[in-house]
Design a protein around this motif. Structure first.
Motif, PDB file in Angstrom:
ATOM      1  N   PRO A 141       0.825  -1.216   0.000  1.00 36.44           N
ATOM      2  CA  PRO A 141       0.000   0.000   0.000  1.00 36.44           C
ATOM      3  C   PRO A 141       0.855   1.260   0.000  1.00 36.44           C
ATOM      4  N   VAL A 142       0.445   2.213  -0.797  1.00 38.66           N
ATOM      5  CA  VAL A 142       1.049   3.548  -0.799  1.00 38.66           C
ATOM      6  C   VAL A 142      -0.103   4.547  -0.805  1.00 38.66           C
ATOM      7  N   ALA A 143      -0.171   5.358   0.233  1.00 43.09           N
ATOM      8  CA  ALA A 143      -1.249   6.343   0.332  1.00 43.09           C
ATOM      9  C   ALA A 143      -0.851   7.620  -0.394  1.00 43.09           C
ATOM     10  N   MET A 144      -1.751   8.141  -1.207  1.00 44.79           N
ATOM     11  CA  MET A 144      -1.565   9.431  -1.858  1.00 44.79           C
ATOM     12  C   MET A 144      -2.588  10.391  -1.274  1.00 44.79           C
ATOM     13  N   LEU A 145      -2.087  11.401  -0.551  1.00 40.74           N
ATOM     14  CA  LEU A 145      -2.955  12.392   0.065  1.00 40.74           C
ATOM     15  C   LEU A 145      -2.984  13.632  -0.817  1.00 40.74           C
ATOM     16  N   THR A 248      10.010   7.659   4.655  1.00 40.70           N
ATOM     17  CA  THR A 248       9.671   7.719   3.236  1.00 40.70           C
ATOM     18  C   THR A 248       8.442   8.582   2.969  1.00 40.70           C
ATOM     19  N   VAL A 249       7.960   9.314   3.932  1.00 42.12           N
ATOM     20  CA  VAL A 249       6.852  10.242   3.699  1.00 42.12           C
ATOM     21  C   VAL A 249       7.396  11.429   2.915  1.00 42.12           C
ATOM     22  N   LEU A 250       6.861  11.630   1.721  1.00 37.31           N
ATOM     23  CA  LEU A 250       7.336  12.690   0.839  1.00 37.31           C
ATOM     24  C   LEU A 250       6.204  13.683   0.596  1.00 37.31           C
ATOM     25  N   CYS A 251       6.504  14.958   0.791  1.00 42.14           N
ATOM     26  CA  CYS A 251       5.500  16.016   0.685  1.00 42.14           C
ATOM     27  C   CYS A 251       5.895  16.982  -0.426  1.00 42.14           C
ATOM     28  N   ALA A 263       2.728   8.446   1.268  1.00 42.55           N
ATOM     29  CA  ALA A 263       3.017   7.713   2.505  1.00 42.55           C
ATOM     30  C   ALA A 263       3.005   6.211   2.241  1.00 42.55           C
ATOM     31  N   PRO A 264       4.179   5.609   1.950  1.00 41.74           N
ATOM     32  CA  PRO A 264       4.236   4.164   1.712  1.00 41.74           C
ATOM     33  C   PRO A 264       3.879   3.361   2.951  1.00 41.74           C
ATOM     34  N   ARG A 318      -2.333   1.565  -5.209  1.00 43.68           N
ATOM     35  CA  ARG A 318      -2.438   0.260  -5.875  1.00 43.68           C
ATOM     36  C   ARG A 318      -3.658   0.204  -6.785  1.00 43.68           C
ATOM     37  N   GLY A 319      -4.654   1.019  -6.497  1.00 41.43           N
ATOM     38  CA  GLY A 319      -5.891   0.900  -7.257  1.00 41.43           C
ATOM     39  C   GLY A 319      -6.259   2.111  -8.082  1.00 41.43           C
ATOM     40  N   ILE A 320      -5.345   3.064  -8.241  1.00 42.01           N
ATOM     41  CA  ILE A 320      -5.726   4.276  -8.967  1.00 42.01           C
ATOM     42  C   ILE A 320      -5.579   4.095 -10.475  1.00 42.01           C
ATOM     43  N   ASP A 321      -6.380   4.824 -11.196  1.00 41.32           N
ATOM     44  CA  ASP A 321      -6.268   4.928 -12.650  1.00 41.32           C
ATOM     45  C   ASP A 321      -5.606   6.271 -12.948  1.00 41.32           C
TER      46      ASP A 321
END
Length: 737
Positions: A141-145, A248-251, A263-264, A318-321
């Motif tokens: 999982p990698v969260a994109m905020l 690894t949190v990159l802003c 946020a991986p 993982r699930g974005i288009d």
């Protein structure tokens, strides 16, 4: 050359030349460029001295990255960290001092953006693309905020009015630019709050990849646990020593009002808690600062849009288009903004909540309380929601009553809250803060060399002075590439960011003077002829980017921005025989661009073409004509050509709708479609010396005034002509200045 390296080329199949894997990845061009930055050029692959370890294709680099991520189990997503690991693999015998120069050159680009402390927008594409690639390859999982500020323009006006009240003068006597600092500092607090809470959320996860170390007020540092217990992993040939203190949190600052945080390994079941926490803290800060109630200038009749704040949406990469991810995030952010606006007023969306709860209980009857119907249970929960919203409204009222009221009190509050967070932005961004020294001109610098070309010359001088060995042709090739990669590119528009523009203008001005002197000394031109050599600034502003964003989302608007730079501006220059290098162009945010043009160019036969006022005028005419052509283009057709999914009929976009039909973002103005206003000025070298930055600022101010004047002229001309039956103003009215 090793046999397996000779056969590591993988066919590029998509229409843009991207590796097949990248066709499904966010920002494929930025990732492709990153991969190819390591590759030996095709015409040098057979050269003597190319080591077996050097990659011959982007496919080989892509495979190495996948191996690195899978075998080490580390989400190395910071581009500089990933580059460091790959270079140690590809240059195992390189002098450490040479690798240090490469790394230092790379990390100078990762400094804190001024307002938020985040990475600059130039890094948005590669950071997002690598994150999506990691999620796709590893299935981790990698969260994109996605974070969007609300009502920054109205907040500037609020601070302007407050400053005027405190000084006892009218707001018109205070420049909006003078109060930007108050809005920016509030935005900084919000950005740092988002970063802090995201790092906390990642730090509390027991994923086996990180161990938390107590260091500083936030305990924000992470150490990497690697196989074998050391920095080097002999099994894979990679080594890693992260310099980014935030793990690894990159802003990244994604735009004028937008932020993105990566946020991986943040699991999706943590998203709601993180969003609730972030929104709660932002709302508390803005309440204590008294920023909930000032009017939104674009929506003056809607109190739910009043005030300042920010809303966020979180997606699992993982699930974005890639074609719809940003648009979907925009819709989610808008929904959050609406909900936050209602909460500020003690309200809830009763119909939506009741329907949501009813459908839940219809689908899960076992969850119903004894003796209650789905309708009854939904109504009971709705009442609880209404009570909670009213309680929150009352809490906000108390915060506003006891909070900061004067400008000084507000700034003291912000400073104290930021100090509590104790963030080192440069360290968190993995940057190198030592300023870049100026490269002295010893007479060998070529005329009109760009800042990147000068950095390469400076790098070569340092290597010679320190007697650092360059051991093979691959190291020499990479050295040049490292210097030229320092140019800050805006991924949304595909051109320079403003970083290098002041220095470039200064170089062009000084070198034009040097050229004049050389021509006169050599007798190669007369005084009259050299008098025609001038540097020219061309400002271009496109109207209605806000309408584009509203109509087709940020991804679609970014595709239009690239069309503006490449097809409209670049095409207009090309029509006059000018190519990139004869001019440089930078994106100054929104839909504003600035080009600096050399005094002359060379045509295909090597003959010099004078870039005088007549030629620049033809360029401006070309921009107008090409903008008119864009207005006649169907939006769906354009988006599909750019590889983006066209909005469906439910979005309200008719199938044949053209860019000319895009409504003005300000309905009261009613000037639809896209148009361009241009402003060109030759830089007169006889003027008293003026810093390039000040010159650019003045030019941009004049361009802004020209846009305002033209809009006012159009509206004034229409005032006596419009009837209720007449349509809104269409594009094509405003011609270039």
């Amino acid at each position: 050359m090793a046999a397996d390296n000779k056969t590591d080329k993988i066919e590029k199949t998509d229409k843009y030349g991207h590796h097949p894997m990248l066709t499904r990845i966010f920002y494929p061009q930025e990732v492709q460029d990153f991969l190819e930055s390591f590759v030996v050029p095709e015409d040098h692959a057979a050269d003597a001295g190319i080591p077996d370890t050097a990659p011959l294709s982007a496919g080989r680099v892509l495979q190495d990255i996948e191996n690195l991520w899978r075998e080490t189990g580390i989400p190395v997503l910071h581009p500089a960290d990933l580059r460091q690991m790959l270079l140690k693999k590809y240059m195992p015998d390189a002098d450490p001092a040479l690798l240090e120069i490469f790394d230092r050159t790379e990390r100078r680009a990762y400094l804190a953006e001024q307002m938020t402390g985040y990475l600059e927008k130039r890094h948005l594409g590669i950071v997002s693309g690598l994150a999506h690639l990691y999620a796709s390859m590893t299935e981790q999982p990698v969260a994109m905020l996605e974070v969007d500020y609300s009502n920054m323009g109205g907040t500037n006006e609020y601070f302007r009015n407050l400053a005027a009240e405190e000084r006892g003068i009218s707001p018109e006597e205070i420049s909006v630019a003078d109060v930007f600092v108050h809005t920016d500092r509030t935005a900084e607090l919000i950005a740092k709050t988002v970063r802090t809470e995201t790092m906390k959320a990642v730090a509390t996860q027991e994923d086996g990849y990180y161990t938390r170390t107590a260091s500083g007020a936030l305990s924000q540092q992470f150490t990497v646990s690697m196989a074998g217990g050391g920095e080097d992993n002999a099994a894979t040939g990679y080594s890693y020593n992260s310099t980014a203190e935030g793990g690894t949190v990159l802003c990244v600052r994604a735009g004028g009002d937008e932020l993105r945080v990566i946020a991986p390994h943040l699991e999706p079941d943590k998203y709601d808690v993180l969003a609730e926490t972030v929104h709660g803290k932002i709302e508390e800060h803005t309440a204590r600062l008294g920023l909930h109630d000032h009017v939104h200038p674009k929506h003056p009749g809607d109190p739910l849009k009043n005030g300042f704040g920010a809303a966020m949406a979180i997606a699992d990469m993982r699930g974005i288009d890639p074609a719809t991810a940003v648009m979907e995030a925009d819709l989610s952010v808008k929904a959050h903004k609406a909900a936050l606006g209602m909460t500020r007023h003690g309200l809830v969306d009763e119909e939506t909540l009741r329907d949501t709860y009813r459908r839940y209980f219809d689908a899960s009857p076992d969850e119903l309380p004894p003796g209650m119907t789905a309708e009854d249970a939904a109504q009971q929960l709705l009442e609880m929601e209404k009570q909670a919203a009213q309680a929150q409204h009352n809490a906000f009222a108390a915060m506003k009553e006891t909070g900061a009221h004067s400008l000084a009190e507000k700034q003291d509050y912000i400073a104290a809250e930021i100090e509590k967070l104790a963030l080192d932005d440069t360290a968190l961004n993995g940057g190198f803060a030592e300023p870049e020294g100026e490269i002295p001109d010893d007479g060998t610098l070529p005329l009109f060399a760009t800042p990147a070309e000068r950095r390469y010359i400076g790098m070569m001088r340092e290597i010679r002075e320190k007697k650092i060995p360059v051991q093979n042709a691959y190291e020499a090739h990479y050295m040049r590439h490292a210097a030229f990669r320092t140019v800050a590119l805006d991924s949304s528009a595909g051109v320079w960011m403003p970083n290098d523009m002041p220095e470039t203008v200064d170089i062009f001005i000084r070198d034009t003077q040097t050229l004049k002197e050389r021509l006169l000394i050599a007798g190669a031109a007369s005084q009259e002829e050299v008098g025609g050599l001038t540097v020219t600034l061309v400002g271009i502003a496109f109207h209605n980017l806000g309408g584009l964003n509203e109509e087709i989302g940020h991804d679609g608007a970014n595709a239009v921005l690239k069309h503006m730079t490449q097809e409209i501006i670049g095409g207009a220059f090309a029509d006059q025989g000018l190519k990139t290098g004869d001019y440089q162009i930078a994106h100054y945010g929104g839909a504003e661009f600035l080009a600096v043009v050399k005094p002359f160019a060379e045509d295909g036969n090597g003959a010099r073409v004078l870039c005088d006022a007549a030629l620049i005028g033809r360029v401006e005419d070309g921009i107008a004509l090409r903008t008119a052509a864009l207005n006649m283009t169907e939006i769906s057709e354009f988006l599909e050509k750019e590889g983006l999914r066209a909005p469906d009929k439910e979005s309200g976009l008719p199938e044949k709708k053209k860019f000319a039909d895009i409504a003005d973002v300000k309905p009261e103005r009613g000037i639809d479609g896209i148009y361009a206003v241009t402003l060109s000025h030759p830089v007169k070298l006889a003027d008293p010396p003026e810093r390039a930055g000040a010159l650019i600022f003045r030019h941009r101010q004049e361009l802004e005034d020209a846009v305002t004047t033209r809009r006012d002229d159009v509206l004034a001309a229409d005032a006596g002509k419009k009837t209720k039956a007449q349509p809104r103003r269409k594009p094509g009215i405003l011609k270039p200045v």
